[in-house]
Design a protein around this motif. Sequence first.
Motif, PDB file in Angstrom:
ATOM      1  N   HIS A   1      15.858 -13.089   0.866  1.00  0.00           N
ATOM      2  CA  HIS A   1      16.254 -12.427   2.048  1.00  0.00           C
ATOM      3  C   HIS A   1      16.548 -10.910   1.905  1.00  0.00           C
ATOM      4  O   HIS A   1      17.124 -10.576   0.819  1.00  0.00           O
ATOM      5  CB  HIS A   1      17.442 -13.035   2.440  1.00  0.00           C
ATOM      6  N   THR A   2      15.815 -10.165   2.539  1.00  0.00           N
ATOM      7  CA  THR A   2      15.818  -8.797   2.524  1.00  0.00           C
ATOM      8  C   THR A   2      15.725  -8.014   3.820  1.00  0.00           C
ATOM      9  O   THR A   2      14.936  -8.887   4.731  1.00  0.00           O
ATOM     10  CB  THR A   2      15.074  -8.087   1.241  1.00  0.00           C
ATOM     11  N   PHE A   3      16.011  -6.775   3.899  1.00  0.00           N
ATOM     12  CA  PHE A   3      15.587  -6.052   5.195  1.00  0.00           C
ATOM     13  C   PHE A   3      15.571  -4.766   4.947  1.00  0.00           C
ATOM     14  O   PHE A   3      15.937  -4.157   3.964  1.00  0.00           O
ATOM     15  CB  PHE A   3      16.631  -6.318   6.299  1.00  0.00           C
ATOM     16  N   PHE A   4      14.734  -3.895   5.707  1.00  0.00           N
ATOM     17  CA  PHE A   4      14.917  -2.597   5.702  1.00  0.00           C
ATOM     18  C   PHE A   4      16.184  -1.538   5.643  1.00  0.00           C
ATOM     19  O   PHE A   4      17.126  -2.138   6.588  1.00  0.00           O
ATOM     20  CB  PHE A   4      13.920  -1.683   6.809  1.00  0.00           C
ATOM     21  N   MET A   5      16.321  -0.860   4.791  1.00  0.00           N
ATOM     22  CA  MET A   5      17.585  -0.130   4.642  1.00  0.00           C
ATOM     23  C   MET A   5      18.835  -0.937   4.326  1.00  0.00           C
ATOM     24  O   MET A   5      19.907  -0.441   4.400  1.00  0.00           O
ATOM     25  CB  MET A   5      17.829   0.800   5.869  1.00  0.00           C
ATOM     26  N   ARG A   6      18.579  -1.827   3.502  1.00  0.00           N
ATOM     27  CA  ARG A   6      19.727  -2.682   3.274  1.00  0.00           C
ATOM     28  C   ARG A   6      20.474  -2.147   2.008  1.00  0.00           C
ATOM     29  O   ARG A   6      19.831  -1.358   1.283  1.00  0.00           O
ATOM     30  CB  ARG A   6      19.056  -3.921   2.352  1.00  0.00           C
TER      31      ARG A   6
ATOM     32  N   GLU B   1      11.895  -6.172  15.525  1.00  0.00           N
ATOM     33  CA  GLU B   1      13.181  -6.363  15.234  1.00  0.00           C
ATOM     34  C   GLU B   1      13.507  -6.006  13.630  1.00  0.00           C
ATOM     35  O   GLU B   1      14.452  -5.272  13.388  1.00  0.00           O
ATOM     36  CB  GLU B   1      13.722  -7.579  15.471  1.00  0.00           C
ATOM     37  N   SER B   2      12.490  -6.208  12.881  1.00  0.00           N
ATOM     38  CA  SER B   2      13.223  -5.995  11.343  1.00  0.00           C
ATOM     39  C   SER B   2      13.081  -4.344  11.069  1.00  0.00           C
ATOM     40  O   SER B   2      13.355  -4.073   9.916  1.00  0.00           O
ATOM     41  CB  SER B   2      12.044  -6.738  10.569  1.00  0.00           C
ATOM     42  N   ILE B   3      12.455  -3.632  11.963  1.00  0.00           N
ATOM     43  CA  ILE B   3      12.168  -2.146  11.564  1.00  0.00           C
ATOM     44  C   ILE B   3      13.003  -1.547  12.335  1.00  0.00           C
ATOM     45  O   ILE B   3      12.972  -0.037  12.221  1.00  0.00           O
ATOM     46  CB  ILE B   3      10.758  -1.681  11.754  1.00  0.00           C
ATOM     47  N   ASP B   4      13.958  -2.001  13.133  1.00  0.00           N
ATOM     48  CA  ASP B   4      14.975  -1.249  14.030  1.00  0.00           C
ATOM     49  C   ASP B   4      15.614  -0.362  13.299  1.00  0.00           C
ATOM     50  O   ASP B   4      16.146   0.624  13.759  1.00  0.00           O
ATOM     51  CB  ASP B   4      16.088  -2.350  14.628  1.00  0.00           C
ATOM     52  N   GLN B   5      16.272  -0.739  11.902  1.00  0.00           N
ATOM     53  CA  GLN B   5      17.103   0.337  11.106  1.00  0.00           C
ATOM     54  C   GLN B   5      16.478   1.381  10.501  1.00  0.00           C
ATOM     55  O   GLN B   5      17.075   2.401   9.987  1.00  0.00           O
ATOM     56  CB  GLN B   5      17.559  -0.570   9.797  1.00  0.00           C
ATOM     57  N   LEU B   6      15.039   1.351  10.740  1.00  0.00           N
ATOM     58  CA  LEU B   6      14.312   2.795  10.196  1.00  0.00           C
ATOM     59  C   LEU B   6      14.534   4.010  11.352  1.00  0.00           C
ATOM     60  O   LEU B   6      14.379   3.829  12.398  1.00  0.00           O
ATOM     61  CB  LEU B   6      12.913   2.451  10.005  1.00  0.00           C
TER      62      LEU B   6
END
Length: 271
Positions: free
Chosen positions: A75-80, A161-166
């Motif tokens: 489990h990971t995500f952008f800008m973690r 949704e997964s790139i929202d933090q970029l």
Amino acid sequence: MITITDKEFKQLAEYIKVNYGIFLKKEKKALVMGRLQNVLQMEGFTNFTDYYQYVIADKSGSAVNTMIDKITTNHTFFMRESDHFYFFRDQVLPFLKATVKNKDLRIWCAACSSGEEAYTLAMIIDAFFAEEKKTWDTKILATDISDQVLQIAKQGVYSKESIDQLPSHWKLNYLDKYDRQNYRIKDKIKSEVIYRRFNLMDHLFPFKRKFHAIFCRNVMIYFDYDTKIKLVNKFYDHLETGGYLFIGHSESLNGGGTKFKYIMPAVYRKE
């Protein structure tokens, strides 16, 4: 439901710890049993003893790869843990730009999972160097034990949704619309990341040159103390003097056993 006995769990857990560093406590027995159910059923096994023998006898490595994919959590995500990325941008890169004379930047994502961390670093590096990037070798080595997540990483396709933090300008500069729900990392960033399968428990690390920064975040929480310290000391040996090690915020090197200097939460340096 195919049940796993205490003896079978102990046998399987010991094999996984010795070969892959993952420490499975007794409390993980139900989790292991549940995650491997489909594998046993698909392969026609009725007990975990026969399945274990099948795994260790399979010389192709396919069986053990499937097992590790099933029991590990990728489990990971952008800008973690985003403070790491800002520190890398604001402190580490300026230092490396000033001190790396041959313009050969060596960064290793030692547990890259599905690629978000490596691509984020590639975007940061691209934005930082701008036009000067042409004169630098900035390729990132990204490794993981799971073939399954490496395939996702190589494809470089992520949901909206997964790139929202970029940041919005990153989305514009570094991603293309793939379909109605997904985006794809642009080739200029994809080409900056080299993906390889690698087991951190391998006795020898096959790297000819030392790294300037190593990211190994949220992996060592699965290791016991001795395994963690041995790995961290390998990282130390494979870092240039002045290089940085980034680990997960839920991890710590407190208690000695390494030569690293503490810099900030989950960031250490070789001096």
